[in-house]
Motif scaffolding. Structure first.
Motif, PDB file in Angstrom:
ATOM      1  N   ALA A 146      10.530   0.162  -2.057  1.00 55.76           N
ATOM      2  CA  ALA A 146       9.474  -0.221  -2.997  1.00 55.76           C
ATOM      3  C   ALA A 146       9.724  -1.589  -3.611  1.00 55.76           C
ATOM      4  CB  ALA A 146       9.359   0.835  -4.096  1.00 55.76           C
ATOM      5  N   HIS A 147      10.981  -1.891  -3.916  1.00 57.72           N
ATOM      6  CA  HIS A 147      11.302  -3.160  -4.577  1.00 57.72           C
ATOM      7  C   HIS A 147      11.078  -4.367  -3.670  1.00 57.72           C
ATOM      8  CE1 HIS A 147      14.849  -2.272  -2.235  1.00 57.72           C
ATOM      9  NE2 HIS A 147      15.372  -3.458  -2.493  1.00 57.72           N
ATOM     10  N   GLN A 148      10.935  -4.140  -2.348  1.00 55.60           N
ATOM     11  CA  GLN A 148      10.735  -5.227  -1.400  1.00 55.60           C
ATOM     12  C   GLN A 148       9.257  -5.480  -1.086  1.00 55.60           C
ATOM     13  OE1 GLN A 148      12.910  -4.430   2.207  1.00 55.60           O
ATOM     14  NE2 GLN A 148      14.796  -3.897   1.130  1.00 55.60           N
ATOM     15  N   THR A 177      13.419 -10.861  -1.390  1.00 56.34           N
ATOM     16  CA  THR A 177      13.530 -10.196  -2.687  1.00 56.34           C
ATOM     17  C   THR A 177      14.845 -10.553  -3.363  1.00 56.34           C
ATOM     18  OG1 THR A 177      12.147  -8.351  -1.949  1.00 56.34           O
ATOM     19  CG2 THR A 177      13.542  -7.961  -3.869  1.00 56.34           C
ATOM     20  N   ASP A 200      12.102  -7.589 -12.304  1.00 58.14           N
ATOM     21  CA  ASP A 200      11.284  -6.570 -11.654  1.00 58.14           C
ATOM     22  C   ASP A 200      10.304  -6.014 -12.683  1.00 58.14           C
ATOM     23  OD1 ASP A 200      10.296  -4.717  -9.879  1.00 58.14           O
ATOM     24  OD2 ASP A 200      11.905  -3.256 -10.240  1.00 58.14           O
ATOM     25  N   SER A 246       6.471  -2.817 -11.212  1.00 56.24           N
ATOM     26  CA  SER A 246       7.905  -2.750 -10.952  1.00 56.24           C
ATOM     27  C   SER A 246       8.173  -1.897  -9.714  1.00 56.24           C
ATOM     28  CB  SER A 246       8.630  -2.144 -12.152  1.00 56.24           C
ATOM     29  OG  SER A 246       8.278  -0.769 -12.284  1.00 56.24           O
ATOM     30  N   GLY A 247       9.367  -2.009  -9.185  1.00 55.67           N
ATOM     31  CA  GLY A 247       9.741  -1.206  -8.031  1.00 55.67           C
ATOM     32  C   GLY A 247       9.585   0.293  -8.256  1.00 55.67           C
TER      33      GLY A 247
END
Length: 337
Positions: free
Chosen positions: A268-270, A167, A174, A253-254
């Protein structure tokens, strides 16, 4: 002899202290579980060194873990670190500082050992009836893979394809752009291919298993039972379900992903990168379905520790190297002041 053991796992995302009661040959009984979301890998500077803020946060977390283990009456504290500290250019300095200021000895595990310990945990969970096992584990910094019929895998490998690492390295927006997703997919496939070839040469598995937070989250989003169903609920992730899920989450998006059931806000962002790695690994290995196992590296370390007890005085410390090739893992003897 029953022993209370504390295991401290310093990972790329989380510092996790697990306290269990068990004796040789027994199922480890979890007594407590404490987590700090430090994201140590995000504290690595341009030189690859763990920065001051990261070191400070790590020291505070290890202090808390040590005190928790002491208050819980633990007989031993086993502390290990994985990808983030393994990759840090100032790893030796940080480890020395942790030992000097907390009294806790952190051992950095090689990636292949991560794969071996995780494989041991999955073997014990699934049992001998599972036959030849293939085990996949996606962490924050690396992907571990192992295959074999016994408790020691025939092939164990680690590649730097963790969800957090990718990431940071591959995405600039994002949600990520289609071009970034495509580029990362191609990169991951290229890096997995030679390792997958080694695993395929070891023999076709009878059962493929995924473990780690990433696989559990992907399985949950694809329809597997929620965590409230308990660790023994049967959970699977199919290749078809993963492809359908990936097409959906790559557009989110995350913060939006964090709103989904089963997705933790801190990771979440990963998730998109994790899904890319999962799909590439399953495709490369010809896996159409993964069973999800709740045990992973920490449980493998615990099981190996109890295997090394001599069964009489409970004090067969880890100065031994076993015939199975796993080798010793340093044990920090708990002498609470």
């Amino acid at each position: 002899m029953r022993v209370r053991l504390a295991v401290l796992d310093v990972g790329s995302n989380t510092v996790h202290l697990l306290v269990v009661d068990a004796h040789r040959g027994a199922h480890p009984k979890p007594m407590s579980s404490d987590k700090d979301q430090l994201r140590l890998a995000e504290h690595l500077d341009r030189r690859g060194a763990l920065g001051k803020e990261g070191v400070k946060a790590l020291l505070e977390s290890v202090h808390r873990a040590r005190d928790t283990a002491r208050e819980a009456g633990c007989d031993d504290l086993m502390a290990f670190a994985t990808s983030a500290l393994r990759d840090a250019t100032n790893s030796a300095e940080v480890l020395a500082k942790v030992q000097r200021e907390t009294g806790v000895v952190l051992e950095v595990l090689p990636g292949e050992d991560e794969a071996r310990w995780t494989f041991l945990a999955v073997r014990r969970w699934c049992g001998w009836s599972a036959g030849r096992l293939l085990v996949l584990d996606i962490g924050g910094g690396s992907l571990e893979l192992a295959v074999g019929r016994d408790e020691t895998p025939d092939v164990a490998a680690s590649v730097p394809l963790g969800a957090g690492r990718l990431t940071r390295e591959a995405f600039t927006s994002d949600p990520p752009s289609r071009a970034e997703v495509a580029a990362l997919t191609e990169r991951v496939r290229d890096e997995i291919a030679p390792v997958a070839g080694r695993l395929r040469e070891a023999g076709r598995p009878d059962r493929a298993v995924g473990t780690s937070k990433t696989f559990r989250t992907l399985a949950r989003l694809a329809g597997a039972a929620p965590s409230s169903a308990g660790p023994r609920a049967h959970r699977t992730l199919t290749a078809l379900g993963l492809r359908q899920l990936s097409a959906f989450i790559t557009r989110m998006s995350g913060p939006d992903l964090a709103e989904l059931d089963g997705v933790s806000a801190s990771r979440a962002h990963q998730l998109v990168a994790g899904a890319i790695v999962a799909q590439a690994a399953m495709d490369a290995l010809g896996v159409t379905e993964l069973d999800i196992c709740p045990w992973a590296l920490r449980e493998g370390v615990i099981l190996r520790r109890f295997d090394m007890l001599d069964g009489t005085n409970g004090d067969d410390r880890s100065a031994q190297t076993s015939a199975d090739g796993l080798g010793p893992l340093t044990t920090h003897r708990a002498r609470w002041s």
